[in-house]
Write a protein that holds these residues in place. Structure first.
Motif, PDB file in Angstrom:
ATOM      1  N   ILE A 180       0.888  -1.176   0.000  1.00 15.00           N
ATOM      2  CA  ILE A 180       0.000   0.000   0.000  1.00 15.00           C
ATOM      3  C   ILE A 180       0.918   1.216   0.000  1.00 15.00           C
ATOM      4  N   VAL A 181       0.751   2.099  -0.992  1.00 18.31           N
ATOM      5  CA  VAL A 181       1.577   3.312  -1.032  1.00 18.31           C
ATOM      6  C   VAL A 181       0.650   4.517  -1.039  1.00 18.31           C
ATOM      7  N   ALA A 182       1.047   5.552  -0.308  1.00 19.78           N
ATOM      8  CA  ALA A 182       0.200   6.754  -0.254  1.00 19.78           C
ATOM      9  C   ALA A 182       1.036   7.995  -0.031  1.00 19.78           C
ATOM     10  N   ASN A 183       0.686   9.047  -0.786  1.00 22.21           N
ATOM     11  CA  ASN A 183       1.192  10.391  -0.505  1.00 22.21           C
ATOM     12  C   ASN A 183      -0.041  11.250  -0.235  1.00 22.21           C
ATOM     13  N   PRO A 184      -0.563  11.168   0.982  1.00 26.09           N
ATOM     14  CA  PRO A 184      -1.819  11.869   1.279  1.00 26.09           C
ATOM     15  C   PRO A 184      -1.580  13.346   1.562  1.00 26.09           C
ATOM     16  N   PRO A 185      -2.636  14.150   1.627  1.00 24.20           N
ATOM     17  CA  PRO A 185      -2.453  15.522   2.098  1.00 24.20           C
ATOM     18  C   PRO A 185      -2.022  15.477   3.566  1.00 24.20           C
ATOM     19  N   TYR A 186      -1.004  16.292   3.904  1.00 24.01           N
ATOM     20  CA  TYR A 186      -0.542  16.243   5.301  1.00 24.01           C
ATOM     21  C   TYR A 186      -0.151  17.608   5.851  1.00 24.01           C
ATOM     22  N   ILE A 187      -0.497  18.673   5.139  1.00 20.56           N
ATOM     23  CA  ILE A 187      -0.113  20.012   5.612  1.00 20.56           C
ATOM     24  C   ILE A 187      -1.221  20.563   6.515  1.00 20.56           C
ATOM     25  N   ASP A 188      -0.806  21.128   7.647  1.00 20.68           N
ATOM     26  CA  ASP A 188      -1.754  21.747   8.567  1.00 20.68           C
ATOM     27  C   ASP A 188      -2.353  23.000   7.923  1.00 20.68           C
ATOM     28  N   GLU A 189      -3.650  23.229   8.142  1.00 20.93           N
ATOM     29  CA  GLU A 189      -4.300  24.347   7.430  1.00 20.93           C
ATOM     30  C   GLU A 189      -3.780  25.727   7.829  1.00 20.93           C
ATOM     31  N   ALA A 204      -5.542  18.120  -1.958  1.00 19.64           N
ATOM     32  CA  ALA A 204      -4.377  17.239  -2.106  1.00 19.64           C
ATOM     33  C   ALA A 204      -3.256  17.626  -1.158  1.00 19.64           C
ATOM     34  N   LEU A 205      -3.402  18.792  -0.524  1.00 17.90           N
ATOM     35  CA  LEU A 205      -2.313  19.315   0.314  1.00 17.90           C
ATOM     36  C   LEU A 205      -2.661  19.338   1.796  1.00 17.90           C
ATOM     37  N   VAL A 206      -3.888  19.804   2.095  1.00 12.50           N
ATOM     38  CA  VAL A 206      -4.242  20.159   3.467  1.00 12.50           C
ATOM     39  C   VAL A 206      -5.077  19.060   4.098  1.00 12.50           C
ATOM     40  N   SER A 207      -4.748  18.764   5.351  1.00  7.33           N
ATOM     41  CA  SER A 207      -5.545  17.786   6.082  1.00  7.33           C
ATOM     42  C   SER A 207      -5.871  18.349   7.461  1.00  7.33           C
ATOM     43  N   GLY A 208      -7.056  17.993   7.964  1.00  4.76           N
ATOM     44  CA  GLY A 208      -7.478  18.484   9.280  1.00  4.76           C
ATOM     45  C   GLY A 208      -6.637  17.876  10.391  1.00  4.76           C
ATOM     46  N   ASN A 209      -7.009  18.184  11.612  1.00 10.85           N
ATOM     47  CA  ASN A 209      -6.334  17.599  12.773  1.00 10.85           C
ATOM     48  C   ASN A 209      -4.814  17.830  12.711  1.00 10.85           C
ATOM     49  N   GLY A 210      -4.444  19.088  12.441  1.00 12.16           N
ATOM     50  CA  GLY A 210      -3.020  19.455  12.421  1.00 12.16           C
ATOM     51  C   GLY A 210      -2.248  18.807  11.286  1.00 12.16           C
ATOM     52  N   GLY A 211      -2.940  18.390  10.226  1.00 14.33           N
ATOM     53  CA  GLY A 211      -2.284  17.741   9.083  1.00 14.33           C
ATOM     54  C   GLY A 211      -2.348  16.220   9.168  1.00 14.33           C
ATOM     55  N   PHE A 212      -2.950  15.690  10.249  1.00 16.92           N
ATOM     56  CA  PHE A 212      -2.901  14.243  10.496  1.00 16.92           C
ATOM     57  C   PHE A 212      -4.187  13.478  10.168  1.00 16.92           C
ATOM     58  N   ALA A 213      -5.264  14.187   9.800  1.00 17.76           N
ATOM     59  CA  ALA A 213      -6.549  13.489   9.648  1.00 17.76           C
ATOM     60  C   ALA A 213      -6.459  12.333   8.641  1.00 17.76           C
ATOM     61  N   ASP A 214      -5.897  12.615   7.466  1.00 17.72           N
ATOM     62  CA  ASP A 214      -5.839  11.566   6.438  1.00 17.72           C
ATOM     63  C   ASP A 214      -4.767  10.520   6.753  1.00 17.72           C
TER      64      ASP A 214
END
Ligand code: GLN
Length: 274
Positions: A180-189, A204-214
Motif C-alpha cells: 500500500i503506497v500513499a502520498n496523502p495531504p498532510y499540511i496543517d491548514e 491534495a495538500l491540506v488535512s485536518g487535525n493538524g495535518g494528520f486526519a488523512d
C-alpha cells in the motif's frame, strides 16, 4: 526588436531571477512555446524568434511571475522516468515523492504483486511502478474524478493498472495488498507554506487535525488491508515522522523511517511483523 533564441533565454531568466532556478525555468517556458528540448535550444541559440513566439513566452513569464507553477503553465512535470500531464485538479508531483517509488522498486522481487496507490493524483507513483514492474497489478485511487481522468491519460499504454474513485482504503476487503503506497495531504491548514501553494488543489495538500486526519485514517486501516508479508509506505511532512511512527505502532505495525534525498524525514514503511 529581433530576438535570437539566446537573447530571449537571457531576458527570460532575468525576468525570473527571483526564482530558485531561473535558467531552468526559462528553458522550460521557451521550450514549451517553441516545442524544443534544451539541447535543441543550445544548438539553435543564434536563430531568430518570431514576434508571436516572443509574445507567447512573455505571457507565460507574466503568469509565472504571479506565482503560477511552471508545471501548470506547460501542462506537465517530470517524475521518475516520465513526464506527467498535470492540471489544477492534480498535485504537481514532487521530487521527494520519488523516494516512495525508489524504495518500493529496491525492495521488490520479480513476483506478481498486488499494489494500491491511494490518492494517485496525476498517477505519478502508480504509473512509475506499473511500468517498472509489468507483472504487478496496480490499483490507483483518488477521490477526485478529474484527477483519475488525467492519471488515465498519463497511463496511456500501461495495461496493469485499474482506476477507482475511492476514499483511502474504505473500498477494499481485508488482506488483499502486498504493497500500500500513499502520498496523502498532510499540511496543517495554518501552515504559512500554503501561501506559496495556492494554485494546487487544497484537498491534495491540506488535512485536518493538524495535518494528520488523512494520515491517521490510512494508518489505522492499513493493517487489515495488508497481506501477511505486505507493507505500507506512506509519505509525510518533515516534522511528522515521530508521530507517524507512533501512530503505526499503536495500530500494531512495525516501522522503519526513511529520509528523502535532501535528508529530510519523509516516509515510513510499516509491516505486520518485525
Ligand atoms: N510535499 C508537498 C509540499 O510540501 C505536500 C504534498 C502533500 O501534502 N502530500 O509541498
Amino acid at each position: 526588436m529581433i530576438e535570437t533564441l539566446e537573447s530571449l533565454r537571457v531576458a527570460t531568466a532575468k525576468a525570473l531571477g527571483h526564482l530558485d532556478e531561473p535558467h531552468l525555468e526559462a528553458d522550460l517556458l521557451i521550450g514549451h512555446v517553441l516545442d524544443l528540448t534544451r539541447s535543441q535550444m543550445w544548438a539553435r541559440h543564434d536563430q531568430s524568434v518570431t514576434c508571436e513566439h516572443q509574445q507567447a513566452v512573455w505571457n507565460l513569464i507574466e503568469k509565472r511571475r504571479r506565482g503560477v507553477p511552471a508545471a501548470y503553465l506547460i501542462g506537465k512535470k517530470g517524475f521518475w522516468d516520465n513526464d506527467f500531464y498535470v492540471t489544477p485538479e492534480t498535485l504537481i508531483p514532487r521530487p521527494e515523492t520519488e523516494l516512495l517509488v525508489e524504495t518500493i522498486l529496491a525492495r521488490s522481487d520479480n513476483e506478481a504483486r498486488s499494489v494500491v496507490d491511494l490518492g494517485t493524483g496525476s498517477g505519478a507513483i502508480a504509473i512509475s511502478l506499473a511500468k517498472a514492474r509489468p507483472q504487478w497489478h496496480v490499483i490507483a485511487t483518488d477521490c477526485m474524478p478529474g484527477a483519475i481522468e488525467i492519471a488515465q491519460q498519463n497511463a496511456n499504454q500501461v495495461g496493469n493498472i485499474d482506476w477507482l474513485i475511492a476514499d483511502w482504503l474504505t473500498a477494499f476487503r481485508q488482506g488483499c495488498f502486498d504493497i500500500i503506497v500513499a502520498n496523502p495531504p498532510y499540511i496543517d491548514e495554518t501552515d504559512p507554506h500554503l501561501d506559496d501553494l495556492v494554485y494546487e488543489p487544497r484537498s491534495a495538500l491540506v488535512s485536518g487535525n493538524g495535518g494528520f486526519a488523512d494520515l491517521n485514517e490510512i494508518m489505522t486501516s492499513a493493517k487489515s488491508a495488508l497481506k501477511p508479508n505486505g507493507y505500507l509506505i506512506v509519505e509525510h511532512g518533515f516534522n511528522q515522522q515521530t508521530a507517524v511512527e507512533n501512530g503505526l505502532r499503536k495500530a500494531g505495525l512495525y516501522t522503519q523511517a526513511l529520509k528523502d534525498l535532501s535528508g529530510q524525514p519523509r516516509a515510513v514503511i510499516a509491516t505486520l511483523g518485525a
